[in-house]
Scaffold this motif. Sequence first.
Motif, PDB file in Angstrom:
ATOM      1  N   HIS A 109       0.856  -1.186   0.000  1.00 46.46           N
ATOM      2  CA  HIS A 109       0.000   0.000   0.000  1.00 46.46           C
ATOM      3  C   HIS A 109       0.891   1.234   0.000  1.00 46.46           C
ATOM      4  O   HIS A 109       2.047   1.179   0.415  1.00 46.46           O
ATOM      5  CB  HIS A 109      -1.020  -0.009   1.138  1.00 46.46           C
ATOM      6  CG  HIS A 109      -0.446   0.042   2.520  1.00 46.46           C
ATOM      7  ND1 HIS A 109       0.483  -0.861   2.987  1.00 46.46           N
ATOM      8  CD2 HIS A 109      -0.685   0.889   3.542  1.00 46.46           C
ATOM      9  CE1 HIS A 109       0.785  -0.572   4.244  1.00 46.46           C
ATOM     10  NE2 HIS A 109       0.093   0.495   4.603  1.00 46.46           N
ATOM     11  N   HIS A 110       0.312   2.328  -0.519  1.00 47.79           N
ATOM     12  CA  HIS A 110       1.125   3.541  -0.668  1.00 47.79           C
ATOM     13  C   HIS A 110       0.251   4.786  -0.661  1.00 47.79           C
ATOM     14  O   HIS A 110      -0.977   4.702  -0.794  1.00 47.79           O
ATOM     15  CB  HIS A 110       1.979   3.474  -1.945  1.00 47.79           C
ATOM     16  CG  HIS A 110       1.295   2.918  -3.158  1.00 47.79           C
ATOM     17  ND1 HIS A 110       0.283   3.562  -3.803  1.00 47.79           N
ATOM     18  CD2 HIS A 110       1.492   1.754  -3.835  1.00 47.79           C
ATOM     19  CE1 HIS A 110      -0.111   2.838  -4.845  1.00 47.79           C
ATOM     20  NE2 HIS A 110       0.598   1.727  -4.882  1.00 47.79           N
ATOM     21  N   THR A 111       0.942   5.912  -0.511  1.00 48.39           N
ATOM     22  CA  THR A 111       0.213   7.186  -0.437  1.00 48.39           C
ATOM     23  C   THR A 111      -0.384   7.612  -1.787  1.00 48.39           C
ATOM     24  O   THR A 111      -1.472   8.192  -1.793  1.00 48.39           O
ATOM     25  CB  THR A 111       1.120   8.305   0.112  1.00 48.39           C
ATOM     26  OG1 THR A 111       2.324   8.341  -0.667  1.00 48.39           O
ATOM     27  CG2 THR A 111       1.459   8.062   1.578  1.00 48.39           C
ATOM     28  N   PRO A 112       0.287   7.374  -2.931  1.00 49.16           N
ATOM     29  CA  PRO A 112      -0.369   7.757  -4.186  1.00 49.16           C
ATOM     30  C   PRO A 112      -1.633   6.927  -4.455  1.00 49.16           C
ATOM     31  O   PRO A 112      -1.703   5.760  -4.060  1.00 49.16           O
ATOM     32  CB  PRO A 112       0.712   7.472  -5.251  1.00 49.16           C
ATOM     33  CG  PRO A 112       2.006   7.529  -4.508  1.00 49.16           C
ATOM     34  CD  PRO A 112       1.679   6.940  -3.160  1.00 49.16           C
ATOM     35  N   PRO A 145      -5.620   5.843  -1.822  1.00 48.32           N
ATOM     36  CA  PRO A 145      -4.393   5.924  -1.037  1.00 48.32           C
ATOM     37  C   PRO A 145      -4.428   4.998   0.182  1.00 48.32           C
ATOM     38  O   PRO A 145      -5.461   4.889   0.858  1.00 48.32           O
ATOM     39  CB  PRO A 145      -4.361   7.390  -0.581  1.00 48.32           C
ATOM     40  CG  PRO A 145      -5.176   8.120  -1.595  1.00 48.32           C
ATOM     41  CD  PRO A 145      -6.216   7.155  -2.066  1.00 48.32           C
ATOM     42  N   MET A 146      -3.315   4.320   0.418  1.00 45.68           N
ATOM     43  CA  MET A 146      -3.083   3.507   1.623  1.00 45.68           C
ATOM     44  C   MET A 146      -3.972   2.256   1.727  1.00 45.68           C
ATOM     45  O   MET A 146      -4.113   1.684   2.804  1.00 45.68           O
ATOM     46  CB  MET A 146      -3.223   4.367   2.891  1.00 45.68           C
ATOM     47  CG  MET A 146      -2.201   5.487   2.962  1.00 45.68           C
ATOM     48  SD  MET A 146      -0.499   4.900   2.840  1.00 45.68           S
ATOM     49  CE  MET A 146      -0.212   4.393   4.525  1.00 45.68           C
ATOM     50  N   VAL A 170       2.090  13.634  -6.035  1.00 48.04           N
ATOM     51  CA  VAL A 170       2.412  13.262  -4.645  1.00 48.04           C
ATOM     52  C   VAL A 170       3.907  13.441  -4.381  1.00 48.04           C
ATOM     53  O   VAL A 170       4.313  13.865  -3.303  1.00 48.04           O
ATOM     54  CB  VAL A 170       1.932  11.817  -4.355  1.00 48.04           C
ATOM     55  CG1 VAL A 170       2.361  11.356  -2.968  1.00 48.04           C
ATOM     56  CG2 VAL A 170       0.417  11.732  -4.488  1.00 48.04           C
ATOM     57  N   ALA A 175       5.312  13.598  -0.539  1.00 46.76           N
ATOM     58  CA  ALA A 175       4.432  12.776   0.278  1.00 46.76           C
ATOM     59  C   ALA A 175       4.386  11.337  -0.239  1.00 46.76           C
ATOM     60  O   ALA A 175       3.494  10.577   0.128  1.00 46.76           O
ATOM     61  CB  ALA A 175       3.027  13.374   0.293  1.00 46.76           C
ATOM     62  N   SER A 176       5.350  10.960  -1.087  1.00 47.28           N
ATOM     63  CA  SER A 176       5.319   9.614  -1.657  1.00 47.28           C
ATOM     64  C   SER A 176       5.924   8.617  -0.682  1.00 47.28           C
ATOM     65  O   SER A 176       7.036   8.813  -0.187  1.00 47.28           O
ATOM     66  CB  SER A 176       6.088   9.589  -2.984  1.00 47.28           C
ATOM     67  OG  SER A 176       5.808   8.389  -3.670  1.00 47.28           O
ATOM     68  N   TRP A 177       5.182   7.556  -0.425  1.00 50.19           N
ATOM     69  CA  TRP A 177       5.621   6.527   0.512  1.00 50.19           C
ATOM     70  C   TRP A 177       4.900   5.226   0.162  1.00 50.19           C
ATOM     71  O   TRP A 177       3.742   5.262  -0.245  1.00 50.19           O
ATOM     72  CB  TRP A 177       5.275   6.906   1.958  1.00 50.19           C
ATOM     73  CG  TRP A 177       5.616   5.830   2.935  1.00 50.19           C
ATOM     74  CD1 TRP A 177       6.802   5.649   3.581  1.00 50.19           C
ATOM     75  CD2 TRP A 177       4.764   4.753   3.362  1.00 50.19           C
ATOM     76  NE1 TRP A 177       6.746   4.523   4.375  1.00 50.19           N
ATOM     77  CE2 TRP A 177       5.512   3.956   4.260  1.00 50.19           C
ATOM     78  CE3 TRP A 177       3.450   4.368   3.058  1.00 50.19           C
ATOM     79  CZ2 TRP A 177       4.992   2.804   4.858  1.00 50.19           C
ATOM     80  CZ3 TRP A 177       2.924   3.224   3.660  1.00 50.19           C
ATOM     81  CH2 TRP A 177       3.699   2.461   4.555  1.00 50.19           C
ATOM     82  N   ALA A 178       5.590   4.100   0.317  1.00 51.83           N
ATOM     83  CA  ALA A 178       4.947   2.794   0.149  1.00 51.83           C
ATOM     84  C   ALA A 178       5.425   1.847   1.240  1.00 51.83           C
ATOM     85  O   ALA A 178       6.564   1.951   1.712  1.00 51.83           O
ATOM     86  CB  ALA A 178       5.272   2.205  -1.219  1.00 51.83           C
ATOM     87  N   SER A 179       4.541   0.918   1.593  1.00 50.83           N
ATOM     88  CA  SER A 179       4.922  -0.150   2.524  1.00 50.83           C
ATOM     89  C   SER A 179       5.862  -1.107   1.803  1.00 50.83           C
ATOM     90  O   SER A 179       5.979  -1.069   0.574  1.00 50.83           O
ATOM     91  CB  SER A 179       3.674  -0.924   2.951  1.00 50.83           C
ATOM     92  OG  SER A 179       3.159  -1.638   1.829  1.00 50.83           O
TER      93      SER A 179
END
Length: 349
Positions: A109-112, A145-146, A170, A175-179
């Motif tokens: 999962h990720h913010t975008p 997102p997420m 993003v 603000a870009s982030w992924a698990s």
Amino acid sequence: MTTTLSTRDETLPTTYSQALEALSLGPLWTALHQLLPNERQTQAVPHRWRWHDLRPLLLEAARLVPIEQAERRVLVLENPGLKGRYAITATLFAGLQIILPREAAPSHHHTPAALRLVVEGRGAYTTVDGVKCAMEPGDLIITPPMRWHDHGHEGSEPVVWLDGLDIPLVRALEASWASRMRPARPPATETDSSQDEFTAAGLVPRRSRYADTGYPQVRWPWAAPRGALAAMAAAAPAGQPVALRYVNPKTGAPPLATMGCECQWLRPGEVTPASRSTASAVYHVIEGRGESRIGDAVLAWEPGDTFVAPPWHVVAHTNPAPSAPACLFQFNDEPVLRSLGLWQEESLP
Ligand code: 1HN
């Protein structure tokens, strides 16, 4: 956005310019009109990617790159004006993803935000937070997102879809982030809400059997919008575009906060009114053959092709066929511009 502006004023004494630089200061007056141009500017250019060219390269990627290595086997549609930015417009990402029978693309999962529009093949699925979404040609699936998502394939032929994400936007917001990836788990449901709860316009379930995530519908099977477009086309006056927006059925808002989606039916012989807007859009041809004017470019298209309209480029579509309709899907950054008070649209003669 990534362009470096020149802020050095060559008319100033060198010692003064050096004193400014040493203190991390710069004059605004040399850059003011670059920051605020009098004409709208975009580095993105109109461009079309042909399905005919892409399909063999996707099949080759499937031979060359194991899914375990790639995790997502995607060819990026890179705007020729935005080289190296993994962007089709300043705000949007587009890519074509291929998955083979029995392959599994792991879960993350990720913010975008992401959306998928199925191009070819049957039997694959995307799981969105445990909800199993079948992927058949023309289907739209969103991954907000997420939300955890993975892809699987129970069919017998390669499946390809168009991925649309708001990654460039993003990333601009840092603000870009992924698990980390984890192996996909079996879906918690065999179907999604489009199959039993959102089957008729104007009706929403009194109580849902799906978890209340704020995204009541994550899949739009193509048969529904296609049927609706055909009905509209049969009744709409000539000259009035036949287009539908995909919405969150409980709020009427765009399906994702950052990306809007639409589908359009072009009647035989139809030329749509020319207009431009501050939003950018990525078009995908579901059905039919025609051409689109995007700014000064004229792009001919056929099924499976993808093309891009940068901001403030005049857009008009033509279906020259004598009897066959054409269907275009598009996703865009209109919700972002609207929510920031930056949305503007102009019709042209
Ligand atoms: C992604 O997570 C997917 O989950 C597809 O299928 C395309 C492109 C950029 C970054 C993440 C997917 C992507 C992506």
